[in-house]
Scaffold this active site. Sequence first.
Site, mmCIF file in Angstrom:
data_model
loop_
_atom_site.group_PDB
_atom_site.id
_atom_site.type_symbol
_atom_site.label_atom_id
_atom_site.label_comp_id
_atom_site.label_asym_id
_atom_site.label_seq_id
_atom_site.Cartn_x
_atom_site.Cartn_y
_atom_site.Cartn_z
ATOM 1 N N ASP A 61 0.834 -1.201 0.000
ATOM 2 C CA ASP A 61 0.000 0.000 0.000
ATOM 3 C C ASP A 61 0.872 1.256 0.000
ATOM 4 O O ASP A 61 1.638 1.488 0.939
ATOM 5 C CB ASP A 61 -0.894 -0.011 1.248
ATOM 6 C CG ASP A 61 -2.123 0.867 1.106
ATOM 7 O OD1 ASP A 61 -2.119 1.751 0.226
ATOM 8 O OD2 ASP A 61 -3.085 0.679 1.860
ATOM 9 N N CYS A 99 -6.178 3.820 -3.744
ATOM 10 C CA CYS A 99 -6.443 2.488 -3.187
ATOM 11 C C CYS A 99 -7.626 1.765 -3.821
ATOM 12 O O CYS A 99 -7.464 0.714 -4.439
ATOM 13 C CB CYS A 99 -6.682 2.620 -1.679
ATOM 14 S SG CYS A 99 -5.378 3.490 -0.797
ATOM 15 N N HIS A 155 -11.107 -2.312 1.559
ATOM 16 C CA HIS A 155 -11.334 -0.990 0.958
ATOM 17 C C HIS A 155 -12.147 -1.024 -0.338
ATOM 18 O O HIS A 155 -11.897 -0.256 -1.268
ATOM 19 C CB HIS A 155 -10.007 -0.268 0.723
ATOM 20 C CG HIS A 155 -10.172 1.231 0.746
ATOM 21 N ND1 HIS A 155 -9.168 2.116 0.423
ATOM 22 C CD2 HIS A 155 -11.254 2.006 1.043
ATOM 23 C CE1 HIS A 155 -9.596 3.352 0.535
ATOM 24 N NE2 HIS A 155 -10.870 3.316 0.897
ATOM 25 N N HIS A 246 1.270 2.510 4.009
ATOM 26 C CA HIS A 246 0.329 3.631 4.075
ATOM 27 C C HIS A 246 0.440 4.327 5.436
ATOM 28 O O HIS A 246 0.759 3.689 6.441
ATOM 29 C CB HIS A 246 -1.087 3.069 3.884
ATOM 30 C CG HIS A 246 -2.140 4.086 3.567
ATOM 31 N ND1 HIS A 246 -2.556 5.040 4.469
ATOM 32 C CD2 HIS A 246 -2.884 4.273 2.450
ATOM 33 C CE1 HIS A 246 -3.510 5.778 3.910
ATOM 34 N NE2 HIS A 246 -3.722 5.328 2.681
ATOM 35 N N ASP A 304 -0.155 -0.735 -4.854
ATOM 36 C CA ASP A 304 -1.489 -0.346 -5.341
ATOM 37 C C ASP A 304 -1.485 1.016 -6.028
ATOM 38 O O ASP A 304 -2.392 1.332 -6.790
ATOM 39 C CB ASP A 304 -2.521 -0.369 -4.215
ATOM 40 C CG ASP A 304 -2.269 0.694 -3.149
ATOM 41 O OD1 ASP A 304 -1.120 1.187 -3.032
ATOM 42 O OD2 ASP A 304 -3.218 1.033 -2.414
ATOM 43 N N ASN A 305 -0.479 1.831 -5.755
ATOM 44 C CA ASN A 305 -0.339 3.142 -6.405
ATOM 45 C C ASN A 305 1.038 3.700 -6.081
ATOM 46 O O ASN A 305 1.817 3.057 -5.377
ATOM 47 C CB ASN A 305 -1.444 4.116 -5.975
ATOM 48 C CG ASN A 305 -1.684 4.177 -4.483
ATOM 49 O OD1 ASN A 305 -2.744 3.790 -3.995
ATOM 50 N ND2 ASN A 305 -0.697 4.638 -3.726
ATOM 51 N N LYS A 322 1.194 9.785 -5.607
ATOM 52 C CA LYS A 322 -0.100 9.146 -5.375
ATOM 53 C C LYS A 322 -1.226 10.157 -5.606
ATOM 54 O O LYS A 322 -1.108 11.327 -5.252
ATOM 55 C CB LYS A 322 -0.157 8.639 -3.934
ATOM 56 C CG LYS A 322 -1.528 8.146 -3.494
ATOM 57 C CD LYS A 322 -1.541 7.768 -2.027
ATOM 58 C CE LYS A 322 -2.955 7.356 -1.615
ATOM 59 N NZ LYS A 322 -3.030 6.887 -0.220
#
Length: 560
Positions: A61, A99, A155, A246, A304-305, A322
Amino acid sequence: MLALGLLAGLSVLSLLTYGYLSWDSLRLGPGETEAMRKGPGEGPGAGDPGSQPHIVFILADDQGFRDVGYHGSEIRTPTLDKLAAEGVKLENYYVQPMCTPSRSQFITGKYQIHTGLQHSIIRPTQPNCLPLDNVTLPQKLKEVGYSTHMVGKWHLGFYRRECMPTQRGFDTFFGSLLGSGDYYTHFKCDSPGICGYDLYENDNAAWDHDNGIYSTQMYTQKVQQILASHNPRKPLFLYIAYQAVHSPLQAPGKYFEHYRSINNINRRRYAAMLACLDEAINNVTLALKKYGYYENSIIIYSSDNGGQPMAGGSNWPLRGSKGTYWEGGIRAVGFVHSPLLKNKGSVCKELVHITDWFPTLITLAEGQIDEDIQLDGYDIWETISEGRRSPRVDILHNIDPIYTKAKNGSWAAGYGIWNTAIQSAIRVNHWKLLTGNPGYSDWVPPQAFSNAGPNRWHNERVSWSAGKTVWLFNITADPYERVDLSARYPDVVKQLLRRLSQFNKTAVPVRYPPKDPRSNPKLNGGVWGPWFKEDEKKKKSDKSKGANKQKKNKNKKKAN
């Protein structure tokens, strides 16, 4: 001017050299490359008894593009480096900038515009989730005999029970429903006074498992338990969506040892979190070997990013961060590690997108992809394993019709083809086009993390001419998006705008409802969880039906 001419020349040269771009290919509409997809049963070993591989998908993440050892990071990631070196590194791999979008596209194989999740993320207080009419990857794998388990961050919405992971194809779920939270206490405040607990086992709050263990380690322990209790002769799908790295930036003390020299406190904490994550993935790999899964397993690793520089992440030398459609927001760390790969120890520079995992993994699992499912992903296993050309020639990064409109955008700026006030981004072969407001656009070099606090003086910025709402880059020649070619190649701009318009015709309405006060955890025992009750909806509809009947009767009397 010299740099501009040189890069423009490189753009043309690369097109001539590789021959990727033709106007015919640019005119292809969405779905017109369907024939290039692989059919089910074409994967390695397909049809052999017991040939279904164990699939382990690990999603980090907010890990920045630079934040892995083999991309030159000062943060040590020996496990990731080794797994990637022995597998296939994906060096032209794309995800979404946030996300929820990345997770929804992974689990459905569809672009955001085809699920209604094209704007932002799913907020904790929104009555929203991945639409229930979308078939998910674990559901398809269950059809062909897989046990499916998810550990980590969901999420994808939870406002009603039907949205929960165990209702979307997973046999078991252990993790969090929200986008972030405290790594030790698992509490999350969405706004002042709207706070609750967010750790679940299946469909219930996991109070019994709350022992103050750091989430990265706790999730790894759960994975080890799953592997120890499952029969390795039966196919397993394990989706591990770690919370790290994250924010909030938290890590156990021992992981700070090698990073005391990093003055920037956010970067130092981030480094410690990533070191812990690297160790966790080593422990998962050891468990796969110990319990007899490894030789018939496929391990996929992805972020994820892009990273968030203000929270310690680095995407250098890529542009942006992001939440943006610059390369720093959407180009990700990714690799595949497996004894089943044919070209081990190689680098894949073919175009790969997170939607591609859906058809690829179903095909490897000997599953069937229904003809009526309109996928945006492609089977790219032969591209990864054997080094063949990718069937993918384009990526719709997104079209977000409700994001803040660019003030100076217009239909005129889009040659009457597209309203450039709308935030959108698309990639076709070498070319990438952005319109609207693409987001924070700085390049953030490693020197930006040299001071004790956030420092933007080191950042490189470009002051675009006032009113600009269209950008064109040749990503092959200019992966760092330093030279805008939109004025030089207006015909290419028009072709990509037409492609955007074609995609937009297939879009479904945006799902982004206002917050629901019933979502407050105080009304749900202090826990974030499903609050929408089907019987309440039924009562309301029954009441409205009754009221309508009464009105009709009154009207009849009046008429009489």
